[in-house]
Design a protein around this motif. Structure first.
Motif, short mmCIF file in Angstrom:
data_model
loop_
_atom_site.label_atom_id
_atom_site.label_comp_id
_atom_site.label_asym_id
_atom_site.label_seq_id
_atom_site.Cartn_x
_atom_site.Cartn_y
_atom_site.Cartn_z
N UNK A 1 13.62 15.35 2.12
CA UNK A 1 14.14 14.32 1.27
C UNK A 1 14.01 12.78 2.43
N UNK A 2 15.49 13.16 2.48
CA UNK A 2 16.48 12.15 3.43
C UNK A 2 15.48 12.11 4.72
N UNK A 3 15.16 13.11 4.93
CA UNK A 3 14.90 13.10 6.58
C UNK A 3 13.03 12.67 6.65
N UNK A 4 12.50 13.01 5.87
CA UNK A 4 11.35 12.43 5.70
C UNK A 4 11.60 11.12 5.54
N UNK A 5 12.00 10.76 4.31
CA UNK A 5 12.05 9.51 4.19
C UNK A 5 12.44 8.39 5.27
N UNK A 6 13.23 8.59 6.28
CA UNK A 6 13.84 7.92 7.04
C UNK A 6 13.57 8.19 8.25
N UNK A 7 12.23 8.98 8.35
CA UNK A 7 11.87 9.09 10.11
C UNK A 7 10.29 8.13 9.30
N UNK A 8 10.05 7.30 8.17
CA UNK A 8 8.69 6.71 7.40
C UNK A 8 9.46 5.41 7.75
N UNK A 9 10.49 5.17 7.42
CA UNK A 9 11.34 3.75 7.97
C UNK A 9 11.23 3.62 8.92
N UNK A 10 11.20 3.76 10.68
CA UNK A 10 11.18 4.26 11.81
C UNK A 10 9.73 4.13 12.47
N UNK A 11 8.56 4.55 11.91
CA UNK A 11 6.96 4.43 12.48
C UNK A 11 6.53 4.00 11.35
N UNK A 12 6.81 3.56 10.01
CA UNK A 12 6.61 2.96 9.33
C UNK A 12 6.93 1.44 9.16
N UNK A 13 6.05 0.50 8.68
CA UNK A 13 7.15 -1.03 8.21
C UNK A 13 6.85 -0.40 7.17
N UNK A 14 6.09 0.31 6.12
CA UNK A 14 6.55 -0.05 4.64
C UNK A 14 6.48 1.49 3.98
N UNK A 15 8.11 1.79 3.79
CA UNK A 15 7.87 3.42 3.63
C UNK A 15 7.68 3.35 2.45
N UNK A 16 7.92 4.67 1.90
CA UNK A 16 7.30 5.17 0.55
C UNK A 16 8.98 5.11 -0.59
N UNK A 17 9.30 4.84 -1.59
CA UNK A 17 10.07 4.86 -1.52
C UNK A 17 11.04 6.35 -1.96
N UNK A 18 12.17 6.41 -2.95
CA UNK A 18 12.37 7.73 -2.77
C UNK A 18 11.56 8.46 -3.97
N UNK A 19 11.04 8.20 -4.72
CA UNK A 19 10.36 8.43 -5.57
C UNK A 19 8.85 9.06 -4.94
N UNK A 20 8.33 7.68 -4.46
CA UNK A 20 6.76 8.42 -4.29
C UNK A 20 6.98 9.07 -3.00
N UNK A 21 8.04 9.57 -1.92
CA UNK A 21 8.31 10.31 -0.67
C UNK A 21 8.13 11.58 -2.35
N UNK A 22 8.85 11.85 -2.84
CA UNK A 22 9.39 12.75 -3.45
C UNK A 22 7.87 14.20 -4.01
N UNK A 23 7.03 12.80 -4.76
CA UNK A 23 6.02 12.68 -4.90
C UNK A 23 4.93 13.42 -4.48
N UNK A 24 5.15 12.48 -2.99
CA UNK A 24 3.61 13.28 -1.98
C UNK A 24 4.07 14.18 -1.11
N UNK A 25 5.49 15.23 -1.18
CA UNK A 25 5.95 16.19 -1.09
C UNK A 25 5.00 17.18 -1.78
N UNK A 26 5.40 16.84 -2.99
CA UNK A 26 5.35 17.80 -4.46
C UNK A 26 3.65 17.95 -4.11
N UNK A 27 2.87 16.91 -3.84
CA UNK A 27 1.98 16.67 -4.21
C UNK A 27 1.48 17.88 -2.51
#
Length: 206
Positions: free
Chosen positions: A174-200
């Motif tokens: 989750x840390x790796x995914x969220x941090x990479x979002x921060x680099x590639x996207x202007x508005x990265x998902x929150x920790x909760x949003x990232x967790x739910x996205x990966x679970x889905x």
């Protein structure tokens, strides 16, 4: 010159040296690649000694990611989970750890760091040793936390130690995914949003 002015000047010099090291490292890595850049190269461009370099950063990879502090100890992680018991403990851990891997704004180097991390996302974790340190600390912290708070468990059909092992692997992903979002996207998902996205995503049938 009084004491406060001396301290202020000393602190400004430290900040100037640290930023010079970071800028030199980022520029060189973008020019020559990570493997083509040495600590000696960075020191030469920043006009500092190797001793000064290692006063600020433990390694070449650390200066690229901009991370100066050690990973939190298990007791610090437990304290943070205790302080935010209203949140899923995974989200608390991801927020605490990933904060060190976000591209810092306001230091004048954000765009250089963003470019470097886009080219080398593996630097979010600087190596196998760092990854093992994170997993060890998280496993220990979650195990202790769940022993004290069984009502917070997410896998009641397994032991707390087993859940702690699953949690440590999940947190690093989750840390790796969220941090990479921060680099590639202007508005990265929150920790909760990232967790739910990966679970889905993982729940989808292939």
């Amino acid at each position: 010159m009084d004491g406060s002015e001396t301290i202020g000047l000393r602190e400004r010099k430290k900040i100037k040296a640290r930023l010079a090291i970071e800028r030199a490292a980022l520029e060189l890595v973008l020019e020559r690649g990570y493997d083509g850049t040495t600590v000696e190269d960075i020191c030469e461009r920043a006009e500092v000694s190797k001793k000064t370099f290692f006063n600020y950063f433990p390694s070449k990879a650390a200066v690229i990611s901009g991370r100066m502090a050690d990973f939190p100890e298990a007791d610090q992680l437990v304290a943070m989970m205790e302080a935010h018991s209203e949140m899923c403990y995974l989200d608390v851990l991801v927020n605490m750890i990933s904060a060190d891997y976000m591209v810092r704004e306001g230091d004048g180097l954000a765009e250089l760091r963003r470019q470097a991390l886009c080219k080398m996302p593996q630097l979010f974790f600087r190596g196998q040793r760092d990854l093992l340190n994170v997993q060890k600390a998280v496993t220990e912290a979650v195990g202790s936390y769940l022993e004290a708070h069984p009502d917070r468990r997410l896998m009641s059909d397994h032991t707390p130690n087993y859940e702690a092992l699953v949690a440590s692997s999940s947190v690093t992903a989750l840390v790796r995914t969220r941090s990479m979002q921060h680099v590639f996207y202007e508005e990265p998902a929150s920790a909760e949003e990232t967790r739910r996205m990966l679970a889905t995503y993982l729940a989808k049938e292939l």
